[in-house]
Design an enzyme around this catalytic site. Structure first.
Site, PDB file in Angstrom:
ATOM      1  CB  CYS A  29      35.347 101.658 -11.496  1.00 23.46           C
ATOM      2  SG  CYS A  29      36.329 102.056 -10.055  1.00 23.46           S
ATOM      3  CB  CYS A  75      35.933  99.451  -7.638  1.00 24.70           C
ATOM      4  SG  CYS A  75      36.246  98.974  -9.318  1.00 24.70           S
ATOM      5  NE  ARG A  89      29.358  77.550 -14.228  1.00 21.56           N
ATOM      6  CZ  ARG A  89      29.246  78.025 -15.455  1.00 21.56           C
ATOM      7  NH1 ARG A  89      28.174  77.746 -16.179  1.00 21.56           N
ATOM      8  NH2 ARG A  89      30.170  78.803 -15.977  1.00 21.56           N
ATOM      9  CE1 TYR A  94      38.689  89.986  -8.244  1.00 17.41           C
ATOM     10  CE2 TYR A  94      38.301  88.275  -9.860  1.00 17.41           C
ATOM     11  CZ  TYR A  94      39.169  89.123  -9.204  1.00 17.41           C
ATOM     12  OH  TYR A  94      40.500  89.122  -9.502  1.00 17.41           O
ATOM     13  CE  LYS A 144      34.451  95.901  -3.924  1.00 13.15           C
ATOM     14  NZ  LYS A 144      34.782  95.300  -5.192  1.00 13.15           N
ATOM     15  CG  HIS A 201      56.468  90.623  16.621  1.00 12.07           C
ATOM     16  ND1 HIS A 201      55.945  89.439  16.128  1.00 12.07           N
ATOM     17  CD2 HIS A 201      56.309  90.580  17.967  1.00 12.07           C
ATOM     18  CE1 HIS A 201      55.509  88.713  17.146  1.00 12.07           C
ATOM     19  NE2 HIS A 201      55.709  89.377  18.265  1.00 12.07           N
ATOM     20  CD  GLU A 247      56.211  89.097  12.847  1.00 15.32           C
ATOM     21  OE1 GLU A 247      57.190  89.067  13.586  1.00 15.32           O
ATOM     22  OE2 GLU A 247      55.048  89.161  13.291  1.00 15.32           O
ATOM     23  CD  GLU A 290      29.216 107.141 -19.959  1.00 15.76           C
ATOM     24  OE1 GLU A 290      30.327 106.629 -20.144  1.00 15.76           O
ATOM     25  OE2 GLU A 290      28.152 106.479 -19.838  1.00 15.76           O
ATOM     26  CD  GLU A 345      34.385  92.023  -4.380  1.00 12.49           C
ATOM     27  OE1 GLU A 345      33.582  92.666  -5.088  1.00 12.49           O
ATOM     28  OE2 GLU A 345      35.628  92.181  -4.442  1.00 12.49           O
TER      29      GLU A 345
HETATM   30  P1  NDP Z   1      33.459  86.191 -12.443  1.00 10.55           P
HETATM   31  O1  NDP Z   1      33.903  85.790 -13.786  1.00 10.55           O
HETATM   32  O2  NDP Z   1      34.454  86.515 -11.407  1.00 10.55           O
HETATM   33  O3  NDP Z   1      32.497  85.057 -11.849  1.00 10.55           O
HETATM   34  C1  NDP Z   1      31.365  84.628 -12.541  1.00 10.55           C
HETATM   35  C2  NDP Z   1      30.799  83.434 -11.805  1.00 10.55           C
HETATM   36  O4  NDP Z   1      29.553  83.075 -12.380  1.00 10.55           O
HETATM   37  C3  NDP Z   1      31.694  82.224 -11.877  1.00 10.55           C
HETATM   38  O5  NDP Z   1      31.667  81.571 -10.632  1.00 10.55           O
HETATM   39  C4  NDP Z   1      31.033  81.379 -12.964  1.00 10.55           C
HETATM   40  O6  NDP Z   1      31.191  80.000 -12.786  1.00 10.55           O
HETATM   41  C5  NDP Z   1      29.577  81.714 -12.754  1.00 10.55           C
HETATM   42  N1  NDP Z   1      28.807  81.582 -13.989  1.00 10.55           N
HETATM   43  C6  NDP Z   1      29.062  82.132 -15.192  1.00 10.55           C
HETATM   44  N2  NDP Z   1      28.130  81.780 -16.095  1.00 10.55           N
HETATM   45  C7  NDP Z   1      27.250  80.981 -15.444  1.00 10.55           C
HETATM   46  C8  NDP Z   1      26.081  80.302 -15.842  1.00 10.55           C
HETATM   47  N3  NDP Z   1      25.617  80.376 -17.085  1.00 10.55           N
HETATM   48  N4  NDP Z   1      25.431  79.575 -14.923  1.00 10.55           N
HETATM   49  C9  NDP Z   1      25.903  79.485 -13.646  1.00 10.55           C
HETATM   50  N5  NDP Z   1      27.005  80.107 -13.222  1.00 10.55           N
HETATM   51  C10 NDP Z   1      27.687  80.857 -14.111  1.00 10.55           C
HETATM   52  O7  NDP Z   1      32.457  87.387 -12.707  1.00 10.55           O
HETATM   53  P2  NDP Z   1      31.815  88.481 -11.760  1.00 10.55           P
HETATM   54  O8  NDP Z   1      30.508  88.773 -12.378  1.00 10.55           O
HETATM   55  O9  NDP Z   1      31.890  88.101 -10.345  1.00 10.55           O
HETATM   56  O10 NDP Z   1      32.796  89.707 -11.972  1.00 10.55           O
HETATM   57  C11 NDP Z   1      33.150  90.123 -13.290  1.00 10.55           C
HETATM   58  C12 NDP Z   1      34.554  90.629 -13.330  1.00 10.55           C
HETATM   59  O11 NDP Z   1      34.611  91.916 -12.736  1.00 10.55           O
HETATM   60  C13 NDP Z   1      35.561  89.803 -12.530  1.00 10.55           C
HETATM   61  O12 NDP Z   1      36.060  88.725 -13.252  1.00 10.55           O
HETATM   62  C14 NDP Z   1      36.625  90.816 -12.201  1.00 10.55           C
HETATM   63  O13 NDP Z   1      37.519  90.900 -13.270  1.00 10.55           O
HETATM   64  C15 NDP Z   1      35.843  92.096 -12.089  1.00 10.55           C
HETATM   65  N6  NDP Z   1      35.607  92.418 -10.669  1.00 10.55           N
HETATM   66  C16 NDP Z   1      36.675  92.740  -9.898  1.00 10.55           C
HETATM   67  C17 NDP Z   1      36.501  93.021  -8.566  1.00 10.55           C
HETATM   68  C18 NDP Z   1      37.682  93.369  -7.723  1.00 10.55           C
HETATM   69  O14 NDP Z   1      38.722  93.697  -8.277  1.00 10.55           O
HETATM   70  N7  NDP Z   1      37.572  93.256  -6.404  1.00 10.55           N
HETATM   71  C19 NDP Z   1      35.187  92.995  -7.936  1.00 10.55           C
HETATM   72  C20 NDP Z   1      34.128  92.614  -8.834  1.00 10.55           C
HETATM   73  C21 NDP Z   1      34.346  92.346 -10.146  1.00 10.55           C
HETATM   74  P3  NDP Z   1      32.495  79.211 -13.309  1.00 10.55           P
HETATM   75  O15 NDP Z   1      33.615  79.666 -12.459  1.00 10.55           O
HETATM   76  O16 NDP Z   1      32.141  77.786 -13.110  1.00 10.55           O
HETATM   77  O17 NDP Z   1      32.635  79.572 -14.749  1.00 10.55           O
END
Ligand code: NDP
Length: 449
Positions: free
Chosen positions: A43, A48, A198, A177, A51, A434, A439, A35, A181
């Site tokens: 995480c 996680c 977008r 995500y 956050k 309740h 519920e 590592e 958040e």
């Molecule tokens: P996500 O894939 O959730 O979201 C990425 C966002 O960025 C989307 O809205 C996407 O748009 C947009 N995007 C991607 N490429 C471009 C670009 N070139 N230009 C403009 N917009 C763009 O990724 P995150 O980074 O938020 O998180 C990564 C992953 O980590 C998540 O998918 C999830 O699996 C995990 N995660 C889980 C969490 C939890 O369990 N609570 C919390 C945080 C992360 P579009 O939708 O149009 O493609």
């Protein structure tokens, strides 16, 4: 005496790597892990855990406000960012130590440096070559930032937890995500927050009604620029200037790119072996998490199945058990519950309405929008939304979607029921507690048109 130095060499001590190392060592394997950054991976360090701590901090903002309607009288409390960051750092250091201790107490050899593969059974680490019967890649992912001019001025989820001071204003790019958040969190910290996405509504891939609902809820606290994107960022004397495709120019102290994550497969020595990658750089694996190089396995974000900590843990455990004779465990990617910790939380398990239709299923849909009892007195303009998707042919509940305070806590238990094949009749026969929000999920009687 084995012809190899180790039975298993794990690259990456994040969720998947540590779990695989511990299980393998517990089954008698000689295990080493490399590592180069921090124990616990994304995480624990920049995902996680911190956050969720920030999210708790953000919820106090609402709680202080909500308390007034319940008779609590107090001045507006001050928020101290430095205290939050310092306390968070202490907690993360503690967790780093726990992860290291798990490895040491299981007699796993630790290399605190970068390892590169040099062949199907060999790895170069600390200027020497070590051999292993099996190699496990648990190297995770890394934030991906689009390459527009000035993108070097953007921060990502790697930096956002360590800002020296709380920005007065922030632009968040993305509608997934991390974007939701952090937009929720910063807005509660009193930061002027603009989210640029977008698409026309947030959270692509989620149920369409949930997307509509959360876009409206988030929009109450965050300025949304939808169907828009970042063209460039420039550094001015007093902050950043962010130019959007619509022509709008935003001034902000920080710009957070939350635009997805990419598998960390570069500079790993993969050119020395026959490991096939996907077009986005993820490692292709079979049902046993074995790559196209038979001695090399991969789990977690780097295989691009579901980038969720509990999934990586399960995958790591399965690999070690199958290699070193533990009890067999299968992993189904169906009905894995997930939560987005925005305000209010979203939690979902099973199929969206659109996925169910795309599978050709004949479904009934139940929905309910409600004002949480808490907000009758708090006066907060916040609603909750619940949705069930039921398969008509066998009455099974195949999708549950909830937008509500603590939705993640609520949906986890329902995920168990759905994994056991719970039907809508089972839900209906369950007496509610309740008055709770949960519920609502057992009292939905009207089929939506
Ligand atoms: P996500 O894939 O959730 O979201 C990425 C966002 O960025 C989307 O809205 C996407 O748009 C947009 N995007 C991607 N490429 C471009 C670009 N070139 N230009 C403009 N917009 C763009 O990724 P995150 O980074 O938020 O998180 C990564 C992953 O980590 C998540 O998918 C999830 O699996 C995990 N995660 C889980 C969490 C939890 O369990 N609570 C919390 C945080 C992360 P579009 O939708 O149009 O493609």
């Amino acid at each position: 005496m084995s012809e190899f130095d180790y039975d298993l060499f794990v690259i990456g001590a994040g969720s998947g790597g540590v779990r695989a190392s511990r299980i393998a060592a517990g089954l008698g394997a000689r295990v080493a892990v490399a590592e180069e950054r921090y124990f616990g991976g994304t995480c624990v360090n920049v995902g996680c855990v911190p956050k969720k701590l920030f999210s708790y901090a953000a919820h106090f903002h609402d709680d202080f406000q909500d308390s007034a309607g319940y008779g609590w009288e107090s001045g507006a409390p001050d928020f101290n960012w430095s205290t939050l960051v310092a306390n968070k750092d202490n907690e993360i250091n503690r967790l780093n130590g726990i992860y290291e201790k798990i490895l040491k107490s299981n007699n796993v050899t630790i290399f605190e440096s970068r390892a590169r593969i040099t062949g199907p059974n060999s790895v170069s680490v600390d200027d020497k070559t070590v051999t292993a019967k099996h190699i496990l890649l648990a190297v995770g992912g890394w934030p991906s930032v689009p390459g527009y001019p000035g993108s070097e001025h953007a921060i990502t989820s790697n930096e956002v937890f360590y800002l020296d001071k709380l920005p007065k204003s922030i632009v968040v790019q993305g509608g997934g995500y991390i974007a939701l958040e952090f937009a929720s969190i910063f807005a509660r910290f009193g930061v002027e927050t603009t989210l640029v996405y977008r698409g026309d509504k947030l959270l692509r891939g989620f149920d369409e009604e949930i997307r509509d609902f959360i876009t409206e809820e988030i929009g109450r606290h965050v300025t949304l620029k939808l169907n828009d994107d970042i063209v460039s960022i420039s550094k001015e004397h007093d902050g950043l200037k962010v130019l959007l495709t619509s022509g709008i120019e935003l001034a902000a102290d920080e710009m957070l790119a939350a635009t997805g994550r990419k598998p960390m497969t570069t500079d790993l020595g993969l050119d020395t072996v026959n490991v096939e990658l996907s077009s986005s750089g993820g490692i292709k694996v079979n049902e046993e998490f074995q790559s196209t190089e038979p001695s090399i396995y991969a789990v977690g974000d780097v295989i691009e199945r579901m980038a969720l900590t509990p999934v990586a843990l399960a995958e790591g455990q399965i690999v070690s058990r199958q290699l070193f004779g533990g009890p067999k465990k299968d992993l189904s990617y169906e009905n894995i519950a997930t939560a987005v910790f925005c305000h209010p939380n979203i939690a979902t398990v099973g199929l969206s309405e659109q996925e169910a239709i795309a599978k050709g299923l004949d479904i009934d849909v139940y929905t309910s929008k409600m004002k949480p009892l808490k907000h009758t007195l708090s006066g907060r303009n916040e609603y909750s939304f619940a949705k069930l998707i039921v398969n008509r042919s066998d009455d099974r509940v195949i999708g549950m979607h909830l937008v509500a305070a603590d939705a993640g806590e609520l949906v986890q238990g329902f995920a168990v029921a759905m994994n056991c094949g719970a039907t809508k009749a089972d839900f209906d026969n369950t007496i509610g507690i309740h008055p709770t929000l949960a519920e609502e999920l057992v009292t939905m009687r009207e089929i939506r048109d």
